[in-house]
Design a protein around this motif. Structure first.
Motif, PDB file in Angstrom:
ATOM      1  N   GLN A  97       0.852  -1.187   0.000  1.00  0.00           N
ATOM      2  CA  GLN A  97       0.000   0.000   0.000  1.00  0.00           C
ATOM      3  C   GLN A  97       0.888   1.237   0.000  1.00  0.00           C
ATOM      4  O   GLN A  97       2.013   1.203   0.482  1.00  0.00           O
ATOM      5  N   GLY A  98       0.352   2.323  -0.579  1.00  0.00           N
ATOM      6  CA  GLY A  98       1.110   3.550  -0.655  1.00  0.00           C
ATOM      7  C   GLY A  98       0.756   4.350  -1.883  1.00  0.00           C
ATOM      8  O   GLY A  98      -0.322   4.206  -2.473  1.00  0.00           O
ATOM      9  N   SER A  99       1.682   5.187  -2.322  1.00  0.00           N
ATOM     10  CA  SER A  99       1.467   6.045  -3.486  1.00  0.00           C
ATOM     11  C   SER A  99       2.786   6.273  -4.188  1.00  0.00           C
ATOM     12  O   SER A  99       3.863   6.040  -3.625  1.00  0.00           O
ATOM     13  N   ALA A 100       2.677   6.741  -5.460  1.00  0.00           N
ATOM     14  CA  ALA A 100       3.865   7.017  -6.281  1.00  0.00           C
ATOM     15  C   ALA A 100       3.553   8.183  -7.198  1.00  0.00           C
ATOM     16  O   ALA A 100       2.387   8.405  -7.583  1.00  0.00           O
ATOM     17  N   LEU A 101       4.596   8.920  -7.557  1.00  0.00           N
ATOM     18  CA  LEU A 101       4.422  10.061  -8.460  1.00  0.00           C
ATOM     19  C   LEU A 101       5.640  10.207  -9.352  1.00  0.00           C
ATOM     20  O   LEU A 101       6.747   9.779  -9.005  1.00  0.00           O
TER      21      LEU A 101
END
Length: 302
Positions: free
Chosen positions: A283-287
Motif C-alpha cells: 500500500q502507498g502512493s507514487a508520483l
C-alpha cells in the motif's frame, strides 16, 4: 650476640669468642646499643651471619654517633633505621711512609677506598627539563613505517564507507539514516528498472511513541532517478491513479535540491504504485516528478 649484655666472660669460655659471634669483645657503647634492643630484634640478629652482624654493628655505631651530634634524638633504637644499602666501613688512612703501597703510583685509585655505587635508574633529577617527543623526521625507520600503515588504513576505511555511497552519514532525519544503497532498497521493494541513483529513508509507521526496536510496521520513502531510456518505458507503462487524502507525497527536506525545485514548480503526476510493491509493502502512493527522470514512492508495510 647471644651474651652481649654480660660484661664478664663465663669461666671456661675461649678468649675472643664472645661478642655474639663476631670474633671480638664488644665495647661499652656497643653493649649499650645491644641492651636497647627488643627481644624480637635480638632474635632477628641471631639469625644473621658473622659478616652481616659486623656490618649491622658498624652501621649502628655510626647512627648513634650522628644521633648524639644532633639536638633531637630519633625515636627507636639507633642503628635499626631502614636503609637501602648497609653503611660501608670508613676508608683506612694510608700507612705512614708507605706512599700508597708498593706498585701504587701517582694517580692510581686507592684499593682500600670503597667504590661508589651508581644510583639506580629510578633515581632521576625531578628538576631536569622535560624532553619533548621527537618529530616525524626524527623517528626511526620502523616507527615511520608503522605510522604510515596506520594512516593508510584509516584513509582506506573512510574511503570505502563514504566514497562508495554505501552509507551516507551527513543526511539524517529524526535520527533515521538517509540511505543511498540501491541494492538494499531492492531487497525491500520491487524496482521495475535499476535506478542510476537513489535517496531513501525507512521509518517506523506504528502508533505514536513506538520505538525503533519495537516497531512492526515500516514506511519507505524513496527518490529514484532512472536513465532516459528506462524512464521513457516507465512513463509509457504507468497508469494514473489519484492519491487518497493521506497518500499525498510532499517534498521532504532531505530530497535532492533539483527534485524539490521541480515539485514546487509543477504539479507532479500520481501513478499506480503497484509495480513497486514488495513482499511486505502493498500500500502507498507514487508520483512522477514532472520535467525530470525521477519517480518518488512512499510505501507502507502491512
Amino acid at each position: 650476640m647471644a651474651d652481649e649484655t654480660n660484661p664478664q666472660r663465663p669461666p671456661g669460655a675461649p678468649a675472643g669468642k664472645s661478642g655474639g659471634g663476631i670474633g671480638r669483645e664488644l665495647t661499652e657503647e656497643e653493649k649499650a646499643w645491644v641492651r636497647s634492643l627488643t627481644p624480637e630484634q635480638k632474635a632477628r640478629i641471631r639469625a644473621l651471619s658473622a659478616a652481616e652482624k659486623k656490618k649491622l654493628l658498624a652501621a649502628a655505631m655510626i647512627a648513634r654517633q650522628k644521633a648524639a651530634s644532633q639536638a633531637a634524638a630519633p625515636s627507636g633504637p639507633p642503628g635499626l633505621i631502614p636503609t637501602m644499602n648497609p653503611a660501608s666501613p670508613r676508608p683506612q688512612a694510608p700507612k705512614p711512609g708507605g706512599g700508597g703501597g708498593q706498585g701504587q703510583g701517582k694517580g692510581r685509585p686507592d684499593p682500600n677506598r670503597p667504590r661508589q655505587q651508581p644510583l639506580p635508574s629510578g633515581f632521576q633529577d625531578p628538576f631536569a627539563p622535560i624532553t619533548r617527543m621527537p618529530k616525524f623526521g626524527q623517528l626511526a625507520r620502523h616507527q615511520k613505517v608503522i605510522i604510515a600503515v596506520c594512516v593508510t588504513a584509516v584513509i582506506a576505511i573512510a574511503g570505502i564507507l563514504f566514497g562508495t555511497n554505501w552509507v551516507h552519514i551527513p543526511g539524517r532525519d529524526l535520527g533515521a539514516m538517509i540511505r543511498h544503497n540501491t541494492d538494499f532498497l531492492g531487497e525491500n521493494i520491487t524496482l521495475p528498472a535499476k535506478p542510476i541513483a537513489t535517496t531513501w529513508q525507512m521509518l517506523p509507521h506504528d502508533e505514536a511513541g513506538t520505538s525503533v526496536r519495537d516497531a512492526t510496521q515500516w514506511r519507505i520513502t524513496a527518490v529514484m532517478e532512472f536513465s532516459y531510456e528506462d524512464m521513457a518505458k516507465l512513463v509509457t507503462a504507468a497508469k494514473d491513479k489519484a492519491p487518497g487524502p493521506n497518500d499525498e507525497i510532499e517534498a521532504e527536506h532531505w530530497f535532492p535540491p533539483d527534485v524539490k525545485a521541480a515539485m514546487k514548480a509543477r504539479p507532479p503526476r500520481y501513478i499506480d504504485p503497484s509495480p513497486f510493491y514488495g513482499e511486505r509493502y502493498h500500500q502507498g502512493s507514487a508520483l512522477i516528478v514532472t520535467g525530470t527522470n525521477t519517480i518518488v514512492v512512499r510505501l507502507t508495510s502491512d
